[in-house]
Scaffold this active site. Sequence first.
Site, PDB file in Angstrom:
ATOM      1  N   VAL A  23       0.862  -1.172   0.000  1.00 58.36           N
ATOM      2  CA  VAL A  23       0.000   0.000   0.000  1.00 58.36           C
ATOM      3  C   VAL A  23       0.906   1.232   0.000  1.00 58.36           C
ATOM      4  CG1 VAL A  23      -1.718   1.252   1.365  1.00 58.36           C
ATOM      5  CG2 VAL A  23      -1.806  -1.248   1.246  1.00 58.36           C
ATOM      6  N   CYS A  24       0.686   2.133  -0.938  1.00 54.36           N
ATOM      7  CA  CYS A  24       1.529   3.333  -1.060  1.00 54.36           C
ATOM      8  C   CYS A  24       1.425   4.179   0.198  1.00 54.36           C
ATOM      9  CB  CYS A  24       1.084   4.140  -2.273  1.00 54.36           C
ATOM     10  SG  CYS A  24       1.803   5.789  -2.335  1.00 54.36           S
TER      11      CYS A  24
END
Lengths: 96, 119, 129
Positions: free
Chosen positions: C77-78
């Site tokens: 997840v960024c």
Amino acid sequence: MSTLHTISKSPAKGLLSSCAPLLKQGDALMLLEDGVYYSYQNELDDLLAKGFEVYCLSEDLLARGPADKNLAESKLLDYEGFVDLCCEHDKLVNWF
Amino acid sequence: MSDSITFISRAAPYGENNSKLCMDIALAAAVFEQKINYVFLDDGVYQLLSNQSPEAIASKPVGAALEAFDLYGIENVYVDKNSLSSRNLTQQELVIKAKVADSDLIAELIQNSKSVINL
Amino acid sequence: MKFSIVIYGAPYSSEAASSAYRFARAVIEQGHGIYRLFFMGDGVLNASRLSVSPQDEVNLQHSWDKLIREHKLDSVVCVSSALKRGIVDATESERYELDGVSAFESSDIAGLGQLVDASVVSDRVVSFG
């Protein structure tokens, strides 16, 4: 070396007119989500006449009720076919 | 096959977030020393207008961020000819120097890339 | 063949995230590998462990979590997208002194280098947004 382009938004967003000029010989187009509505229209005729293969995700098309429509000559693929198609081309350009 | 990544930035600034996402990924790719092509297409060309003052809408000017491309060594920056002309824009109005490219050239960039990020 | 799948779409807002999920399953069922899932922008909301769906509807976040754990997928997840949208793991929660954890443990919160790496290493990158 060929590219698979996908369009997943409605023809009203105009993505085909951005994508089509960038297709090269051997490239193909896959329609999914609201992109399948292109298969209801004659906007694809130009690409088909030029010999580009156009595919349509069957799950998304069937969900939207294509039965009594006069569909353009795009080929129906399920998700497995979509994965196979990704393997047949060297890369993807996803338009959304 | 080439090892470059081509970015196609198609979104106007501020109204949606995709222009920023596209730029962030490109800057990260530059940090990791990837060969980069960056193409402004469709409404993406609006990012290049000079004199953007988005402070009143609590945003940072995208034009200024684009000037960082040079610092990051992103040199292959293109702007689509048709996207400019259909929006009554000329190259002189743009905040950074971008090469004007036609569809054939952009198609070739795509063909010669390892992967394409299109936002 | 090694695929990476990038998800920009929030769950439920559009079909994109569920298309990505079905595509990921098809990749696995066809015997290919998934090098990485990368969630970015609104797509990070797919990693929320705090969602509740009506009983007769699919909970996409739970579906992702199950798929990732079952197949031991690398899922990222960024970090910059996640923090802004309230998707935090235990580490980030502690670092910013927040009062909870909202991300599934099955995904890692990390930087864009992971997406660049996936673009370079994977045979195919497919994006859904």
